[in-house]
Design a protein around this motif. Structure first.
Motif, PDB file in Angstrom:
ATOM      1  N   TRP A  82       6.285  -8.934  13.554  1.00 42.83           N
ATOM      2  CA  TRP A  82       5.716  -8.327  12.347  1.00 42.83           C
ATOM      3  C   TRP A  82       6.464  -7.064  11.948  1.00 42.83           C
ATOM      4  N   ASP A  83       6.895  -7.024  10.713  1.00 43.38           N
ATOM      5  CA  ASP A  83       7.591  -5.866  10.142  1.00 43.38           C
ATOM      6  C   ASP A  83       6.515  -4.929   9.595  1.00 43.38           C
ATOM      7  N   SER A  84       5.918  -4.106  10.458  1.00 48.99           N
ATOM      8  CA  SER A  84       4.579  -3.599  10.183  1.00 48.99           C
ATOM      9  C   SER A  84       4.470  -2.152   9.717  1.00 48.99           C
ATOM     10  N   PHE A  85       5.573  -1.391   9.706  1.00 44.17           N
ATOM     11  CA  PHE A  85       5.516  -0.054   9.123  1.00 44.17           C
ATOM     12  C   PHE A  85       5.715  -0.162   7.609  1.00 44.17           C
ATOM     13  N   GLY A  86       5.305   0.854   6.860  1.00 42.76           N
ATOM     14  CA  GLY A  86       5.605   0.870   5.433  1.00 42.76           C
ATOM     15  C   GLY A  86       4.497   1.410   4.558  1.00 42.76           C
ATOM     16  N   MET A  87       4.850   1.690   3.319  1.00 40.44           N
ATOM     17  CA  MET A  87       3.952   2.307   2.357  1.00 40.44           C
ATOM     18  C   MET A  87       2.706   1.488   2.013  1.00 40.44           C
ATOM     19  N   PRO A  88       2.766   0.138   1.952  1.00 41.13           N
ATOM     20  CA  PRO A  88       1.555  -0.607   1.589  1.00 41.13           C
ATOM     21  C   PRO A  88       0.357  -0.277   2.475  1.00 41.13           C
ATOM     22  N   ALA A  89       0.605  -0.019   3.746  1.00 38.78           N
ATOM     23  CA  ALA A  89      -0.494   0.321   4.654  1.00 38.78           C
ATOM     24  C   ALA A  89      -1.116   1.662   4.269  1.00 38.78           C
ATOM     25  N   GLU A  90      -0.275   2.629   3.873  1.00 38.82           N
ATOM     26  CA  GLU A  90      -0.805   3.919   3.436  1.00 38.82           C
ATOM     27  C   GLU A  90      -1.595   3.768   2.134  1.00 38.82           C
ATOM     28  N   ASN A  91      -1.050   2.993   1.206  1.00 40.17           N
ATOM     29  CA  ASN A  91      -1.753   2.786  -0.069  1.00 40.17           C
ATOM     30  C   ASN A  91      -3.101   2.109   0.151  1.00 40.17           C
ATOM     31  N   ALA A  92      -3.127   1.115   1.055  1.00 37.56           N
ATOM     32  CA  ALA A  92      -4.381   0.411   1.337  1.00 37.56           C
ATOM     33  C   ALA A  92      -5.388   1.353   1.986  1.00 37.56           C
ATOM     34  N   ALA A  93      -4.897   2.213   2.871  1.00 38.46           N
ATOM     35  CA  ALA A  93      -5.797   3.161   3.533  1.00 38.46           C
ATOM     36  C   ALA A  93      -6.382   4.156   2.527  1.00 38.46           C
ATOM     37  N   ILE A  94      -5.562   4.579   1.574  1.00 38.07           N
ATOM     38  CA  ILE A  94      -6.049   5.484   0.528  1.00 38.07           C
ATOM     39  C   ILE A  94      -7.122   4.791  -0.306  1.00 38.07           C
ATOM     40  N   ALA A  95      -6.868   3.507  -0.623  1.00 35.25           N
ATOM     41  CA  ALA A  95      -7.792   2.762  -1.480  1.00 35.25           C
ATOM     42  C   ALA A  95      -9.118   2.456  -0.778  1.00 35.25           C
ATOM     43  N   THR A  96      -9.061   2.222   0.546  1.00 40.11           N
ATOM     44  CA  THR A  96     -10.264   1.781   1.264  1.00 40.11           C
ATOM     45  C   THR A  96     -10.905   2.876   2.106  1.00 40.11           C
ATOM     46  N   GLY A  97     -10.190   3.974   2.281  1.00 39.01           N
ATOM     47  CA  GLY A  97     -10.726   5.031   3.138  1.00 39.01           C
ATOM     48  C   GLY A  97     -10.525   4.760   4.612  1.00 39.01           C
ATOM     49  N   GLY A  98      -9.709   3.756   4.930  1.00 39.90           N
ATOM     50  CA  GLY A  98      -9.459   3.419   6.330  1.00 39.90           C
ATOM     51  C   GLY A  98      -8.221   4.099   6.863  1.00 39.90           C
ATOM     52  N   HIS A  99      -7.655   3.492   7.907  1.00 40.81           N
ATOM     53  CA  HIS A  99      -6.470   4.044   8.562  1.00 40.81           C
ATOM     54  C   HIS A  99      -5.350   3.009   8.497  1.00 40.81           C
ATOM     55  N   PRO A 100      -4.093   3.434   8.231  1.00 37.86           N
ATOM     56  CA  PRO A 100      -2.988   2.473   8.135  1.00 37.86           C
ATOM     57  C   PRO A 100      -2.837   1.593   9.375  1.00 37.86           C
ATOM     58  N   LYS A 101      -3.062   2.163  10.547  1.00 35.24           N
ATOM     59  CA  LYS A 101      -2.906   1.374  11.770  1.00 35.24           C
ATOM     60  C   LYS A 101      -3.963   0.288  11.853  1.00 35.24           C
ATOM     61  N   ASP A 102      -5.203   0.629  11.566  1.00 38.86           N
ATOM     62  CA  ASP A 102      -6.276  -0.365  11.629  1.00 38.86           C
ATOM     63  C   ASP A 102      -6.038  -1.480  10.610  1.00 38.86           C
ATOM     64  N   TRP A 103      -5.647  -1.081   9.397  1.00 39.28           N
ATOM     65  CA  TRP A 103      -5.368  -2.074   8.341  1.00 39.28           C
ATOM     66  C   TRP A 103      -4.254  -3.013   8.764  1.00 39.28           C
TER      67      TRP A 103
END
Length: 900
Positions: A82-103
């Motif tokens: 899995w190529d798992s680092f990157g901005m989409p995880a941060e954007n999703a965390a901002i949108a959902t209030g979660g954490h990039p790692k958990d997402w």
């Protein structure tokens, strides 16, 4: 035939075989095997949450190759991660209030399940995510090795700065001069950045392309263009007056010393360059020195070092630079933008004509990243220069005479030119170069410039070093400690990894979360960050690595195993290069180029024994899976699964509102025109999904997802099963050597099909293999015998289907009585004797018109062929009442009858 035999239940069969495969751990690659090794790999996915049929097509292609090579007797490595680092995880965390790692890790779990249901022959024992601490620890170790080797450095560079999000943006993230997320006007700033020195290998990267004969030509061309080798001349255009009295818009440019006295100075990294440009003139690189007599202006980039002096003397320069910055800095943006220029008032001497001087302009189409950041404009023979000169009324003098009469000749009227002439020709209006060809003119011009001491012939590359600093949280921390006294210092290897903090991460405030984290930057009171060299208080580097770095060596990590003490285990030297790499053409340049750089760096740092430095011996770039786009009455996108037909209309399955069908485009989550593989698996089975994406078009082309195509694949699977279910138990490895008559004809058909199916897989023409499998299935369906010929042909059919529909193949193999697993069965061998034609078809013509044809033994005599042709019923009708004058038999080709 019993009901059980008639019915094939994919929902029951597929999980059962998957459990057998998993229990037997049959896909685990053995590093110590004495079999020849084959490494099959698909570009690993970003864990966005769900896979769609585009993913399925990509992985299914690699799976066909992996299973086929296993059947051929290879030890196969076919891993997944899995190529798992990157901005989409941060954007999703901002949108959902979660954490990039958990997402991220939740998405990995969500994507892994359907991939297993699809039955891919993947070695999951080697699985990792690039955000795993064990992986990025070793990536940090590689960074330090590269730094030690001189392949990593830090310098000040111009970047796109978003003043609202307080972050650097890639060129692609600047839309119409504004930040893609904040909408703020992007600023150009000089910032300290970390770079990988990819230019160290520019020539080797270029030459290596010639060895990659199993790469698509278009990809090699794209890489060659990106590297952009240019043979040319680097020369200096000297100022017309004293460098001490240079003025811009009437104001004198201060010298370095004068700036220092005034207290405003020039950035230290720029001082040497600025002084050189001010004192000597303008340095220019050109691949067309033969056209120097056609020069009418000098143009410098808005980022040129000399403008550092002009900025402080002219508000006009500052305003022009700001206007250019709004356009963007990518080549694509600049190429599409209108030509903009500003005359500085400076002039330089023409190197070959003492009576001529050239104005110095600032031009938005000149890139600082190529050559010297300055050009001489020859408008008559460069369309970009022509457009610029036309707009600003600059001279346009033809200096190349085309080999046709309608172009201005020696001393011709420049106003007749309506566009630049860029073809071959003879030099005119060019003094000592007149009458020379392009190549001879280039050589003569370089020689002359070298003689007068204004420059020399050089090789330049378009390729720039890779800036890897990112002001992001969810990425690999750069293992550096910054000390005011000692400068940047490497983190001790024993202290790796530099871990990403999980707690106290706030992504809702603009800027880099690591920069304002309570402990990451400076440490705690009990354990402060100190300089490894002097021991004084220091700070951690808060930038993280560009995520392209993560995917630039993952294939080597797979091959070497998830070792703890080294980035790459020794076994990688036996597996690499990857024999077959499969992925999208959108990665044709950056990912593949960066991976090629990394393998060379790893080689030269002693971490990888790969003399060629080439990571991928074979590359295939597959087409996309496309689907129609659906929108509701409000213009909102609707999932295909939510659309039904009703009364010749499309309706939403729940609201029953009208739905509009739009264009067929690449499956995209943002357009919601994706098909979830789970839906297909539930309705038809995994094999049907796999078969469809491989069967309808050549793999490099797009394939449109249609319900009718899926149903067709499902019907075919039922047809194959009915063949086996209707047959007696028989040995699928048998060979019917004594077959005659219809049995021999079936054998011939099966082996001819086998030859074409094998060739189709070898050449990535899976659709042609599928077509032959259809034909063989139909031939078996028509055959009525229950004998060795049928057993052999059925055995061939089952084994050639196995890479495409592995669950169905296993069930058929078991039902027929095959020993062990079909996965372990050898690939069937073509019997060359079965490819030899015993009969030929001879067309029969009467007076030049085809009337019939004759099937006859290949070695039939002319006499026998003539007798059979004349006895043919259709021929008899054609010659009725006529006298046969001559019969011409061309052996193996045709029979001609002349009658009158």
């Amino acid at each position: 035939m019993s009901d059980d035999n008639a019915r094939y239940n994919a929902a029951e069969v597929e999980p059962r075989w998957q459990a057998v495969w998993e229990k037997g751990d049959i896909y685990r690659a053995d590093d110590k095997s004495d079999k020849p090794k084959f490494y099959a790999l698909e570009m690993f996915p970003y864990p966005s949450g769900r896979i769609h049929m585009g993913h399925v097509r990509n992985y299914a292609m690699g799976d066909v190759v992996a299973r086929y090579k296993k059947a051929q007797g290879f030890e196969v490595l076919h891993p997944m991660g899995w190529d798992s680092f990157g901005m989409p995880a941060e954007n999703a965390a901002i949108a959902t209030g979660g954490h990039p790692k958990d997402w991220t890790y939740g998405n990995i779990d969500a994507m892994k399940a359907p991939m297993k249901r699809l039955g891919f022959a993947l070695d999951w024992s080697r699985e990792f995510a690039t955000s795993d601490e064990a992986y990025y620890k070793q990536q940090q170790a590689i960074f330090l090795k590269f730094w030690e080797k001189g392949l990593v450095y830090r310098k000040t560079a111009k970047v796109n700065w978003d003043p609202v999000d307080n972050t650097v943006l890639a060129n692609e993230q600047v839309i119409d001069g504004k930040g893609w997320r904040s909408g703020a006007v992007v600023e150009q700033r000089d910032m300290d950045q970390w770079f990988f020195k990819i230019t160290e290998y520019a020539e080797e990267l270029l030459e290596g392309l010639d060895t990659l004969d199993r790469w698509p030509e278009k990809v090699r061309t794209m890489q060659a263009n990106w590297i952009g080798k240019s043979e040319g001349l680097q020369m200096r255009f000297e100022w017309t007056g004293s460098s001490k009295d240079i003025k811009v818009f009437g104001k004198k440019i201060l010298t370095i010393a004068e700036h220092a006295d005034a207290g405003d100075g020039v950035h230290p990294d720029r001082q040497a360059n600025v002084l050189n440009y001010i004192s000597e003139g303008i340095e220019v690189f050109t691949t067309r020195p033969d056209t120097l007599f056609g020069a009418s202006f000098i143009a410098v980039s808005p980022d040129h070092p000399i403008l550092k002096q002009m900025e402080q003397s002219s508000t006009e320069v500052e305003a022009f630079q700001a206007e250019c910055a709004k356009i963007g800095t990518s080549e694509e943006a600049i190429a599409q933008a209108p030509k903009l220029g500003l005359d500085t008032g400076l002039r330089v001497k023409h190197p070959f004509d003492e009576t001529k001087t050239l104005p110095v302009w600032i031009a938005n189409f000149v890139l600082m990243g190529y050559g010297t950041g300055a050009i001489f404009g020859c408008p008559a023979h460069d369309q970009r220069d022509f457009d610029f000169a036309t707009k600003y009324g600059l001279p346009i003098l033809p200096v190349v005479q085309p080999p046709h009469p309608n172009h201005p000749r020696e001393g011709g009227d420049e106003r007749k030119l309506e566009e630049a002439y860029v073809g071959e020709g003879t030099l005119i209006n060019s003094g000592f170069l007149n009458g020379l060809s392009k190549e001879a003119g280039i050589s003569a011009a370089i020689t002359k410039i070298e003689e007068i001491g204004l420059g020399q012939g050089v090789t330049q590359y378009r390729l720039r070093d890779w800036g890897v600093s990112r002001q992001r949280y969810w990425g690999c921390p750069i293992p550096v400690i910054k000390c005011e006294a000692c400068g940047p210092q490497p983190v001790a290897e024993a202290d790796l990894p530099v871990q990403l903090p999980y707690e106290d991460i706030d992504l809702n405030i603009p800027g880099n979360p690591l920069d304002r984290h309570p402990t990451f930057k400076t440490g705690t009171k009990e354990n402060p960050v100190t300089c490894p060299k002097c021991g004084e208080p220091a700070e951690r580097e808060t930038d993280t690595l560009d995520t392209f770095a993560d995917s630039s060596w993952y294939f080597a990590r797979f091959a070497g195993g998830n070792t703890e003490d080294t980035p790459i285990g020794a076994a990688a030297n036996d597996w690499l290069p990857v024999d077959q790499y499969v992925g999208g053409v959108e990665h044709a340049v950056l990912h593949l180029l960066y991976a090629r750089f990394f393998t060379r760096g790893l080689r030269d740092c002693g971490l990888l024994d790969l003399p060629s430095g080439e990571p991928f011996a074979g590359l295939f770039t597959q087409g996309m899976v496309t689907h129609a786009v659906f929108t509701d009455e409000d213009g909102e996108y609707v999932m295909p699964a939510d659309v039904i037909e009703g009364g010749n209309q499309l309706l939403h399955i729940e609201s029953k509102k009208l739905i509009s069908k739009g264009e067929v485009i690449k499956m995209s989550k943002s357009k919601k025109n994706v098909v979830d593989p789970d839906e297909i698996i539930e309705g038809y089975g995994a094999d049907v999904a796999r078969w469809f994406v491989l069967s309808d078009s050549p793999p490099e082309r797009d394939v449109e997802w249609t319900e009718s195509g899926v149903i067709g694949a499902w019907r075919f699977s039922k047809k194959v099963w009915s063949l086996v279910a209707d047959s007696e138990k028989m040995n699928p490895l048998s060979v019917a050597t004594d077959a005659t008559g219809d049995a021999l004809a079936l054998r011939r058909f099966a082996h001819k099909a086998l030859e074409k199916i094998t060739a189709g897989i070898e050449s990535f023409r899976f659709n042609t293999s599928v077509a032959q499998i259809y034909e063989l299935t139909n031939a078996l369906k028509k055959y009525k015998g229950e004998d060795a010929a049928k057993a052999e042909s059925l055995g061939i059919l089952i084994r050639v289907i196995a890479p495409f529909m592995p669950h169905l193949a296993e069930e058929c193999w078991s039902h027929l009585g095959g020993a062990g697993l079909c996965y372990h069965a050898p690939w069937p061998e073509v019997d060359p004797a079965m490819l030899v034609e015993d009969e030929v078809t001879l067309p029969i013509q009467v007076n030049g018109k085809r009337r019939s044809e004759l099937s006859a033994p290949k070695d039939i005599s002319k006499e026998d062929a003539e007798k059979l042709a004349l006895a043919d019923e259709a021929v008899q009708r054609a010659i009725d009442g006529l006298t046969v004058r001559k019969v011409i038999v061309v052996p193996g080709r045709i029979i001609n009858i002349v009658a009158s």
